[in-house]
Design an enzyme around this catalytic site. Structure first.
Site, short mmCIF file in Angstrom:
data_model
loop_
_atom_site.label_atom_id
_atom_site.label_comp_id
_atom_site.label_asym_id
_atom_site.label_seq_id
_atom_site.Cartn_x
_atom_site.Cartn_y
_atom_site.Cartn_z
N MET A 27 26.16 61.16 -66.17
CA MET A 27 26.93 61.20 -67.42
C MET A 27 28.32 61.78 -67.15
O MET A 27 29.02 62.18 -68.09
CB MET A 27 26.20 62.02 -68.48
N GLY A 28 28.72 61.80 -65.88
CA GLY A 28 30.08 62.26 -65.55
C GLY A 28 30.22 63.77 -65.56
O GLY A 28 29.23 64.51 -65.57
N LEU A 30 31.43 65.44 -63.03
CA LEU A 30 30.65 65.54 -61.81
C LEU A 30 30.82 66.89 -61.10
O LEU A 30 31.87 67.51 -61.16
CB LEU A 30 31.03 64.41 -60.86
N HIS A 34 25.73 66.18 -58.35
CA HIS A 34 25.89 64.72 -58.38
C HIS A 34 26.26 64.18 -56.99
O HIS A 34 25.70 63.17 -56.54
CB HIS A 34 26.98 64.32 -59.38
N GLN A 145 16.20 66.57 -58.89
CA GLN A 145 15.03 67.39 -59.23
C GLN A 145 15.38 68.40 -60.33
O GLN A 145 14.50 68.93 -61.00
CB GLN A 145 14.54 68.09 -57.95
N MET A 181 23.59 74.03 -60.84
CA MET A 181 24.81 73.36 -61.31
C MET A 181 24.47 72.41 -62.45
O MET A 181 23.43 71.75 -62.44
CB MET A 181 25.45 72.59 -60.16
N SER A 183 26.72 70.07 -65.74
CA SER A 183 27.97 69.81 -66.46
C SER A 183 28.09 70.75 -67.66
O SER A 183 29.19 71.15 -68.04
CB SER A 183 28.02 68.36 -66.94
N ARG A 184 26.95 71.10 -68.24
CA ARG A 184 26.96 71.95 -69.44
C ARG A 184 27.31 73.41 -69.13
O ARG A 184 27.59 74.17 -70.05
CB ARG A 184 25.61 71.89 -70.16
#
Ligand code: AMP
Length: 288
Positions: A27-28, A30, A34, A145, A181, A183-184
Protein backbone atom coordinates in the site's frame (compact mmCIF):
# COMPACT_ATOMS: atom_id res chain seq x y z
CA UNK A 1 12.08 0.84 -14.01
CA UNK A 2 8.65 1.29 -15.56
CA UNK A 3 5.74 2.89 -13.78
CA UNK A 4 2.41 1.55 -15.01
CA UNK A 5 -1.03 2.81 -14.14
CA UNK A 6 -3.38 0.92 -16.44
CA UNK A 7 -4.22 -2.76 -16.76
CA UNK A 8 -3.73 -2.53 -20.53
CA UNK A 9 -0.13 -1.36 -20.14
CA UNK A 10 0.49 -3.92 -17.41
CA UNK A 11 -0.71 -6.76 -19.63
CA UNK A 12 1.53 -5.57 -22.47
CA UNK A 13 4.65 -5.54 -20.28
CA UNK A 14 3.76 -8.74 -18.41
CA UNK A 15 2.95 -10.54 -21.68
CA UNK A 16 6.48 -9.92 -22.91
CA UNK A 17 8.07 -11.48 -19.80
CA UNK A 18 9.29 -15.03 -20.37
CA UNK A 19 10.99 -15.61 -17.02
CA UNK A 20 9.66 -16.19 -13.52
CA UNK A 21 7.78 -13.11 -12.37
CA UNK A 22 7.38 -12.02 -8.76
CA UNK A 23 4.78 -9.70 -7.25
CA UNK A 24 5.15 -7.72 -4.03
CA UNK A 25 1.78 -6.17 -3.17
CA UNK A 26 2.02 -3.03 -1.03
CA UNK A 27 0.00 0.00 0.00
CA UNK A 28 3.04 2.25 -0.46
CA UNK A 29 4.81 4.54 2.00
CA UNK A 30 7.57 2.01 1.66
CA UNK A 31 10.15 1.04 4.28
CA UNK A 32 12.77 -1.66 4.68
CA UNK A 33 10.09 -4.27 5.42
CA UNK A 34 8.79 -3.78 1.90
CA UNK A 35 12.23 -3.71 0.27
CA UNK A 36 13.15 -6.94 2.06
CA UNK A 37 10.25 -8.58 0.20
CA UNK A 38 11.50 -7.08 -3.07
CA UNK A 39 14.88 -8.63 -2.28
CA UNK A 40 13.27 -12.06 -1.81
CA UNK A 41 11.43 -11.67 -5.09
CA UNK A 42 14.62 -10.66 -6.89
CA UNK A 43 16.41 -13.70 -5.46
CA UNK A 44 13.77 -16.05 -6.86
CA UNK A 45 12.47 -14.25 -9.95
CA UNK A 46 13.76 -12.77 -13.15
CA UNK A 47 11.20 -9.96 -13.05
CA UNK A 48 9.85 -8.17 -9.99
CA UNK A 49 6.65 -6.14 -9.99
CA UNK A 50 5.64 -4.04 -6.97
CA UNK A 51 2.06 -2.86 -6.69
CA UNK A 52 1.39 0.43 -4.90
CA UNK A 53 -2.29 0.64 -4.11
CA UNK A 54 -4.04 1.87 -0.99
CA UNK A 55 -6.97 -0.50 -1.19
CA UNK A 56 -10.18 1.21 -0.06
CA UNK A 57 -12.13 -2.03 0.43
CA UNK A 58 -9.93 -3.24 3.27
CA UNK A 59 -10.55 -0.16 5.41
CA UNK A 60 -13.59 -0.08 7.64
CA UNK A 61 -15.84 2.83 8.46
CA UNK A 62 -13.94 5.37 10.57
CA UNK A 63 -10.56 3.80 9.78
CA UNK A 64 -7.64 5.65 8.21
CA UNK A 65 -8.18 5.22 4.45
CA UNK A 66 -8.12 8.98 3.76
CA UNK A 67 -5.26 9.74 6.12
CA UNK A 68 -3.16 6.65 5.26
CA UNK A 69 0.36 8.00 4.53
CA UNK A 70 1.12 8.40 0.84
CA UNK A 71 4.29 9.53 -0.96
CA UNK A 72 4.43 8.13 -4.47
CA UNK A 73 7.58 10.01 -5.55
CA UNK A 74 9.53 8.64 -2.60
CA UNK A 75 8.11 5.13 -3.14
CA UNK A 76 9.18 5.16 -6.79
CA UNK A 77 12.71 6.21 -5.84
CA UNK A 78 12.87 3.40 -3.26
CA UNK A 79 11.61 0.84 -5.80
CA UNK A 80 14.08 2.04 -8.41
CA UNK A 81 16.98 1.78 -5.97
CA UNK A 82 15.78 -1.70 -4.90
CA UNK A 83 15.96 -3.01 -8.46
CA UNK A 84 12.22 -3.31 -9.10
CA UNK A 85 11.37 -3.76 -12.80
CA UNK A 86 7.80 -2.49 -12.77
CA UNK A 87 5.72 -0.48 -10.32
CA UNK A 88 2.01 -0.98 -10.88
CA UNK A 89 0.26 2.01 -9.30
CA UNK A 90 -3.30 2.05 -10.58
CA UNK A 91 -5.89 4.65 -9.59
CA UNK A 92 -8.88 3.26 -7.68
CA UNK A 93 -11.06 3.55 -10.81
CA UNK A 94 -8.72 1.19 -12.69
CA UNK A 95 -9.16 -1.48 -10.01
CA UNK A 96 -12.82 -1.30 -8.98
CA UNK A 97 -15.83 -0.89 -11.22
CA UNK A 98 -18.39 1.40 -9.56
CA UNK A 99 -20.95 -1.42 -9.61
CA UNK A 100 -18.54 -4.26 -8.72
CA UNK A 101 -20.54 -7.07 -7.16
CA UNK A 102 -18.12 -9.99 -6.88
CA UNK A 103 -15.76 -10.32 -3.92
CA UNK A 104 -13.58 -13.01 -2.36
CA UNK A 105 -14.36 -13.88 1.25
CA UNK A 106 -12.38 -16.28 3.42
CA UNK A 107 -14.80 -17.40 6.05
CA UNK A 108 -12.85 -19.14 8.82
CA UNK A 109 -9.46 -17.60 9.62
CA UNK A 110 -10.79 -14.10 8.90
CA UNK A 111 -13.22 -14.17 11.78
CA UNK A 112 -10.68 -14.20 14.57
CA UNK A 113 -7.82 -12.03 15.76
CA UNK A 114 -7.90 -8.80 13.70
CA UNK A 115 -11.16 -9.96 12.12
CA UNK A 116 -13.03 -9.38 15.39
CA UNK A 117 -12.53 -5.60 15.30
CA UNK A 118 -12.20 -5.42 11.50
CA UNK A 119 -14.93 -7.76 10.21
CA UNK A 120 -14.67 -6.74 6.54
CA UNK A 121 -10.93 -6.17 6.40
CA UNK A 122 -9.81 -9.57 5.14
CA UNK A 123 -12.58 -9.72 2.54
CA UNK A 124 -11.12 -6.51 1.12
CA UNK A 125 -7.61 -7.96 1.29
CA UNK A 126 -8.60 -11.25 -0.40
CA UNK A 127 -10.51 -9.43 -3.11
CA UNK A 128 -7.70 -7.04 -3.96
CA UNK A 129 -5.02 -9.75 -3.81
CA UNK A 130 -7.11 -12.03 -6.04
CA UNK A 131 -7.52 -9.13 -8.46
CA UNK A 132 -3.78 -8.33 -8.35
CA UNK A 133 -3.00 -12.00 -9.01
CA UNK A 134 -5.30 -11.94 -12.04
CA UNK A 135 -3.95 -8.61 -13.27
CA UNK A 136 -0.24 -9.27 -12.74
CA UNK A 137 -0.30 -13.08 -13.16
CA UNK A 138 2.77 -13.57 -10.99
CA UNK A 139 4.48 -16.94 -10.57
CA UNK A 140 5.49 -15.96 -7.04
CA UNK A 141 3.96 -13.46 -4.63
CA UNK A 142 5.87 -12.29 -1.55
CA UNK A 143 4.15 -11.23 1.69
CA UNK A 144 5.47 -10.23 5.10
CA UNK A 145 5.23 -12.30 8.27
CA UNK A 146 4.43 -8.97 9.95
CA UNK A 147 0.83 -9.54 8.84
CA UNK A 148 0.78 -13.18 9.95
CA UNK A 149 -3.00 -13.58 9.78
CA UNK A 150 -3.13 -12.00 6.34
CA UNK A 151 -0.41 -14.39 5.18
CA UNK A 152 -2.31 -17.42 6.47
CA UNK A 153 -5.53 -16.20 4.82
CA UNK A 154 -3.83 -15.58 1.46
CA UNK A 155 -2.29 -19.03 1.58
CA UNK A 156 -5.74 -20.44 2.27
CA UNK A 157 -7.23 -18.46 -0.62
CA UNK A 158 -4.49 -19.67 -2.98
CA UNK A 159 -5.08 -23.25 -1.86
CA UNK A 160 -8.87 -23.16 -1.93
CA UNK A 161 -9.23 -21.24 -5.21
CA UNK A 162 -6.28 -22.94 -6.95
CA UNK A 163 -4.41 -19.79 -7.84
CA UNK A 164 -1.29 -20.80 -9.80
CA UNK A 165 0.85 -18.62 -7.54
CA UNK A 166 3.53 -19.66 -5.09
CA UNK A 167 3.27 -17.63 -1.87
CA UNK A 168 6.52 -16.78 -0.12
CA UNK A 169 6.94 -15.00 3.20
CA UNK A 170 9.65 -12.69 4.48
CA UNK A 171 10.56 -12.18 8.14
CA UNK A 172 9.51 -9.10 10.12
CA UNK A 173 11.95 -6.24 9.67
CA UNK A 174 12.37 -4.15 12.81
CA UNK A 175 13.79 -0.80 13.79
CA UNK A 176 17.03 -0.97 15.81
CA UNK A 177 15.03 -0.74 19.06
CA UNK A 178 12.73 -3.63 18.09
CA UNK A 179 9.63 -1.81 16.81
CA UNK A 180 8.25 -3.67 13.79
CA UNK A 181 8.47 -1.40 10.77
CA UNK A 182 5.10 -0.20 9.54
CA UNK A 183 3.84 2.63 7.37
CA UNK A 184 1.51 3.49 10.26
CA UNK A 185 4.47 4.16 12.62
CA UNK A 186 4.50 7.60 10.95
CA UNK A 187 1.40 8.42 13.05
CA UNK A 188 3.21 7.89 16.39
CA UNK A 189 4.37 10.82 18.53
CA UNK A 190 7.69 10.37 20.36
CA UNK A 191 5.90 9.45 23.56
CA UNK A 192 3.59 7.00 21.77
CA UNK A 193 6.52 5.45 19.96
CA UNK A 194 8.18 4.71 23.31
CA UNK A 195 5.00 3.02 24.55
CA UNK A 196 4.64 1.16 21.23
CA UNK A 197 7.94 -0.56 22.02
CA UNK A 198 6.07 -2.59 24.64
CA UNK A 199 4.71 -4.83 21.85
CA UNK A 200 8.11 -6.01 20.64
CA UNK A 201 9.57 -5.97 24.17
CA UNK A 202 6.76 -8.24 25.34
CA UNK A 203 7.20 -10.58 22.38
CA UNK A 204 10.95 -10.80 23.00
CA UNK A 205 10.27 -11.54 26.68
CA UNK A 206 7.90 -14.33 25.57
CA UNK A 207 10.64 -15.65 23.31
CA UNK A 208 13.11 -15.71 26.23
CA UNK A 209 10.66 -17.56 28.46
CA UNK A 210 10.03 -20.05 25.68
CA UNK A 211 13.79 -20.48 25.17
CA UNK A 212 14.08 -21.12 28.93
CA UNK A 213 11.62 -23.99 28.58
CA UNK A 214 8.20 -22.49 29.37
CA UNK A 215 5.58 -24.14 27.16
CA UNK A 216 2.43 -22.89 28.90
CA UNK A 217 0.23 -20.65 26.78
CA UNK A 218 -1.19 -18.95 29.88
CA UNK A 219 2.13 -17.88 31.39
CA UNK A 220 3.51 -16.80 28.01
CA UNK A 221 0.39 -14.69 27.49
CA UNK A 222 0.90 -13.28 30.99
CA UNK A 223 4.45 -12.23 30.12
CA UNK A 224 3.14 -10.34 27.09
CA UNK A 225 0.35 -8.75 29.12
CA UNK A 226 2.82 -7.56 31.73
CA UNK A 227 4.95 -5.73 29.15
CA UNK A 228 1.87 -3.93 27.80
CA UNK A 229 0.61 -3.12 31.31
CA UNK A 230 3.94 -1.55 32.24
CA UNK A 231 3.61 0.82 29.29
CA UNK A 232 -0.08 1.49 29.89
CA UNK A 233 -0.98 -0.08 26.55
CA UNK A 234 -4.26 -1.94 26.29
CA UNK A 235 -4.20 -5.07 24.13
CA UNK A 236 -6.93 -5.66 21.60
CA UNK A 237 -5.80 -9.27 21.69
CA UNK A 238 -2.85 -11.39 22.74
CA UNK A 239 -3.25 -14.67 20.90
CA UNK A 240 -1.28 -17.87 21.00
CA UNK A 241 -2.09 -20.01 18.01
CA UNK A 242 -0.91 -22.87 15.85
CA UNK A 243 1.31 -21.10 13.32
CA UNK A 244 -0.04 -23.11 10.41
CA UNK A 245 -3.82 -23.22 10.89
CA UNK A 246 -4.23 -20.41 13.48
CA UNK A 247 -6.12 -22.69 15.87
CA UNK A 248 -6.04 -21.22 19.39
CA UNK A 249 -3.73 -22.93 21.88
CA UNK A 250 -5.04 -22.79 25.43
CA UNK A 251 -2.76 -25.21 27.19
CA UNK A 252 0.66 -26.53 26.23
CA UNK A 253 2.60 -25.43 23.17
CA UNK A 254 3.92 -28.33 21.13
CA UNK A 255 4.48 -27.36 17.48
CA UNK A 256 5.21 -24.10 15.64
CA UNK A 257 3.31 -21.39 17.50
CA UNK A 258 2.32 -17.86 16.57
CA UNK A 259 2.23 -15.31 19.38
CA UNK A 260 0.37 -12.31 17.99
CA UNK A 261 -0.59 -9.01 19.55
CA UNK A 262 -2.72 -6.06 18.45
CA UNK A 263 -3.00 -2.82 20.39
CA UNK A 264 -3.86 0.79 19.74
CA UNK A 265 -1.36 3.36 20.95
CA UNK A 266 -2.78 6.88 20.76
CA UNK A 267 -4.80 6.63 17.54
CA UNK A 268 -2.45 4.13 15.89
CA UNK A 269 -3.43 0.48 15.66
CA UNK A 270 -0.33 -1.70 15.78
CA UNK A 271 0.20 -5.42 15.26
CA UNK A 272 3.25 -7.56 15.87
CA UNK A 273 4.09 -11.24 16.31
CA UNK A 274 6.73 -13.88 16.76
CA UNK A 275 6.75 -17.53 15.81
CA UNK A 276 8.04 -20.00 18.40
CA UNK A 277 9.36 -23.46 17.75
CA UNK A 278 10.33 -23.07 14.10
CA UNK A 279 12.45 -21.05 11.79
CA UNK A 280 9.23 -19.86 10.12
CA UNK A 281 9.17 -16.11 10.38
CA UNK A 282 12.93 -15.91 10.42
CA UNK A 283 13.45 -17.10 6.88
CA UNK A 284 11.43 -16.80 3.72
CA UNK A 285 9.05 -19.71 3.82
CA UNK A 286 8.55 -21.57 0.59
CA UNK A 287 5.04 -22.95 0.29
CA UNK A 288 3.95 -24.98 -2.70
P1 AMP B 1 1.43 -2.88 3.52
O1 AMP B 1 2.02 -1.87 2.59
O2 AMP B 1 1.47 -2.47 4.96
O3 AMP B 1 0.09 -3.40 3.06
O4 AMP B 1 2.41 -4.12 3.47
C1 AMP B 1 2.76 -4.72 2.26
C2 AMP B 1 3.53 -5.98 2.54
O5 AMP B 1 4.70 -5.68 3.29
C3 AMP B 1 2.73 -7.00 3.35
O6 AMP B 1 2.99 -8.31 2.85
C4 AMP B 1 3.29 -6.81 4.73
O7 AMP B 1 3.19 -7.98 5.54
C5 AMP B 1 4.73 -6.51 4.44
N1 AMP B 1 5.36 -5.79 5.56
C6 AMP B 1 4.90 -4.67 6.18
N2 AMP B 1 5.71 -4.34 7.21
C7 AMP B 1 6.70 -5.28 7.24
C8 AMP B 1 7.84 -5.51 8.08
N3 AMP B 1 8.14 -4.71 9.10
N4 AMP B 1 8.62 -6.57 7.81
C9 AMP B 1 8.32 -7.41 6.78
N5 AMP B 1 7.28 -7.25 5.96
C10 AMP B 1 6.47 -6.21 6.19
Amino acid sequence: MEVIKSLKDLRAVRGAYQGITGLVPTMGYLHKGHTSLVEISRQHCEHTIVSLFVNPTQFGEGEDYESYPRDTERDLAICDAAGVDVVFAPPVEAVYMPDASVTVVESALSREMCGVSRPHHFGGVCTVVAKLFNMVQPDIAVFGQKDAQQLAIIRRMVRDLNFPVKVMAGPIIREADGLAMSSRNAYLSDEERQRALSLSKGLFAVMSRYAAGDRHAATLRGTMQEALDQAGVEAEYIDIRDANNLHAIEDLITGPTLVAVAATVGRTRLIDNIVLGTRLGHEPEDVA
